[in-house]
Design an enzyme around this catalytic site. Structure first.
Site, short mmCIF file in Angstrom:
data_model
loop_
_atom_site.label_atom_id
_atom_site.label_comp_id
_atom_site.label_asym_id
_atom_site.label_seq_id
_atom_site.Cartn_x
_atom_site.Cartn_y
_atom_site.Cartn_z
N SER A 67 -2.48 0.28 2.42
CA SER A 67 -3.04 -0.60 1.39
C SER A 67 -2.09 -1.65 0.83
O SER A 67 -2.50 -2.53 0.09
CB SER A 67 -3.59 0.24 0.23
OG SER A 67 -2.61 1.18 -0.19
N SER A 68 -0.81 -1.55 1.15
CA SER A 68 0.12 -2.57 0.66
C SER A 68 1.36 -2.61 1.54
O SER A 68 1.53 -1.77 2.43
CB SER A 68 0.51 -2.31 -0.80
OG SER A 68 1.24 -1.11 -0.90
N TYR A 125 21.31 3.79 -0.98
CA TYR A 125 20.25 3.91 0.01
C TYR A 125 20.66 4.78 1.19
O TYR A 125 20.42 5.99 1.19
CB TYR A 125 19.79 2.51 0.48
CG TYR A 125 18.38 2.55 1.00
CD1 TYR A 125 17.31 2.17 0.21
CD2 TYR A 125 18.10 3.04 2.28
CE1 TYR A 125 16.01 2.26 0.67
CE2 TYR A 125 16.80 3.13 2.75
CZ TYR A 125 15.77 2.74 1.94
OH TYR A 125 14.49 2.85 2.40
N VAL A 184 10.18 -7.76 -0.79
CA VAL A 184 9.69 -7.37 -2.10
C VAL A 184 8.42 -6.55 -1.90
O VAL A 184 7.42 -7.06 -1.41
CB VAL A 184 9.36 -8.61 -2.97
CG1 VAL A 184 8.88 -8.17 -4.36
CG2 VAL A 184 10.57 -9.51 -3.10
N THR A 185 8.49 -5.28 -2.26
CA THR A 185 7.29 -4.43 -2.27
C THR A 185 7.36 -3.62 -3.55
O THR A 185 8.40 -3.58 -4.21
CB THR A 185 7.23 -3.46 -1.08
OG1 THR A 185 8.37 -2.60 -1.14
CG2 THR A 185 7.22 -4.19 0.26
N LYS A 217 15.62 9.38 5.49
CA LYS A 217 15.40 8.48 6.61
C LYS A 217 16.09 9.00 7.88
O LYS A 217 15.60 8.77 8.99
CB LYS A 217 15.91 7.07 6.25
CG LYS A 217 15.11 6.41 5.12
CD LYS A 217 13.62 6.29 5.44
CE LYS A 217 12.87 5.48 4.41
NZ LYS A 217 11.43 5.38 4.71
N TYR A 270 4.28 -2.94 4.15
CA TYR A 270 4.34 -2.96 5.61
C TYR A 270 3.14 -2.28 6.27
O TYR A 270 2.73 -2.66 7.36
CB TYR A 270 5.64 -2.30 6.08
CG TYR A 270 6.83 -3.23 6.00
CD1 TYR A 270 6.78 -4.52 6.55
CD2 TYR A 270 8.02 -2.84 5.39
CE1 TYR A 270 7.87 -5.37 6.49
CE2 TYR A 270 9.12 -3.70 5.32
CZ TYR A 270 9.04 -4.96 5.88
OH TYR A 270 10.11 -5.81 5.83
#
Length: 399
Positions: A51-52, A237, A273-274, A246, A54
């Site tokens: 729904s958003s 990260y 930007v997400t 990851k 990637y």
């Protein structure tokens, strides 16, 4: 109906604009269409986290770049007559509208993608409505919490470093000022929990369930999305709790390669930007810098550009040749961002940024605009003082 303006709290915008979201999706579809339609790619695609960001971009590429039938799974809040829903709800509704107008099969499931119930519903729909099999499974979930299907226990992830506290220059996005951010390291439990939420366990549960039901095509492929970044963001990260998750995703891909007939890969994407990336400390400043530098060098890409390149230049090449992979078997779409000249410019800029020169030295203005764009705001073609319908219904199964 309502008149809706942005309200930002921390790194979340608590309001959304249905019309703006629809136009965002329309623009992404147009960008994909410009590249032409290919007939030689995926035909039946399942997108988990559709729904958003990637996941939505992958669904758009599959449908409008390759004429694929798509089934999307997500967890969003529908709008009601008086109150707007989440941006993802309106994104998915817009995708459904445009896909159906094109004569493509499009169906969505709104529910907890970590649940066995969601898997059962997906399998039922693939069998009954999609010809019995899918040939591509995209895994694009970014969630701070996961409810374990076996026990119902709710596990939370932590965006923290490992070993020692992380101190760095960052932007206070509420005040547009440069601050020193300090984040305490994750405990062993927090690291383990982050792997449980953001690692590969759920991806594997999905593939195992689809396999057991016989709904994966003989040459089915699966891809999960990841980010590695550069040593600027590594402490929080890649070398932090999220990085451990990851790395678990990488190990899962190796296992899944033996379970699907086609391929199983992690795709490492660039920073964009997400809603997910805004939540990571230091990311807004890094993004503001890297965007400016990549734009100057002519290699800037948005979310949709990345997925179009992943499908066309990596996974489904026109000449049929296999994609190059890195030493861990990953598809690398972060190659332009990690170029030495780009990262070198970022490192040179980082210590120079102050509150006074933030807007001048970086593209923080562009970051802010893109952030509000995610929720349907800051579009020149929308009158935000007009009433807009907040209740939008579409072909979506509610779990």
């Amino acid at each position: 109906m309502a008149i809706i303006h942005p309200k930002v709290r921390g790194f979340i915008c608590t309001t959304t604009h249905p019309k703006g979201c629809e136009l965002n999706v329309r623009d992404q579809i147009e960008a994909t269409r410009k590249l032409g339609v290919r007939e030689d790619g995926p035909k039946k695609v399942l997108v988990i986290g559709a729904s958003s960001g990637y996941g939505l971009a992958a669904r758009i590429t599959a449908a409008f770049g390759f004429k694929a039938d798509t089934l999307g799974v997500f967890f969003e809040k529908p709008g009601t007559e008086t109150k707007a829903g989440t941006a993802g709800w309106y994104n998915a509704a817009a995708f459904d509208k445009f896909a159906k107008a094109e004569g493509l099969y499009s169906k969505s499931i709104n529910g907890d993608a970590f649940s066995d119930e969601a898997r059962a519903k997906v399998i039922e729909l693939i069998k009954n409505e999609m010809g019995g099999q899918v040939d591509l499974v995209i895994y694009s979930l970014a969630s701070p919490v996961r409810k374990l299907p076996q026990t119902g226990e709710v596990i939370r992830s932590a965006l923290k470093p490992i070993g020692q506290p992380y101190k760095s220059t960052a932007i206070d996005t509420n005040k547009d000022t440069i601050i020193e951010a300090s984040i305490e390291p994750a405990t062993e439990q927090e690291i383990a929990d982050t792997v449980t939420v953001m690692g590969g366990q759920d991806w594997e549960l999905w593939i195992d369930a689809l396999n057991a039901a016989g709904v994966l095509a003989p040459q089915a492929r699966t891809v999960a999305f990841s980010y590695i970044g550069s040593d600027i963001t590594w402490p929080i990260y890649w070398h932090g709790a999220l990085g451990k998750a990851k790395q678990d995703l990488d190990e899962t891909a190796q296992r899944l390669a033996g379970k699907v007939g086609g391929s199983a890969n992690v795709a490492v994407l660039k920073s964009v930007v997400t809603q997910a990336s805004s939540a990571i400390p230091v990311m807004p400043l890094y993004l503001s810098m890297v965007f400016k530098i990549m734009q100057e060098k002519g290699v800037h890409e948005g979310t949709q550009d990345q997925l179009d390149r992943m499908f066309r230049d990596r996974m489904y090449r026109a000449d049929g040749s296999p994609a190059e992979l890195d030493e861990k078997g990953r598809l690398r779409l972060d190659d332009w961002e990690l170029r030495d000249d780009v990262q070198g410019a970022c490192k040179a800029l980082w210590p120079q940024v102050t509150t006074e020169n933030l807007f001048e030295l970086t593209d923080y203005a562009g970051y802010k605009k893109q952030f509000l764009n995610l929720f349907g705001f800051e579009r020149a073609d929308v009158n935000y003082d007009e009433d807009v319908a907040t209740e939008v219904k579409f072909d979506c199964v509610e779990l």
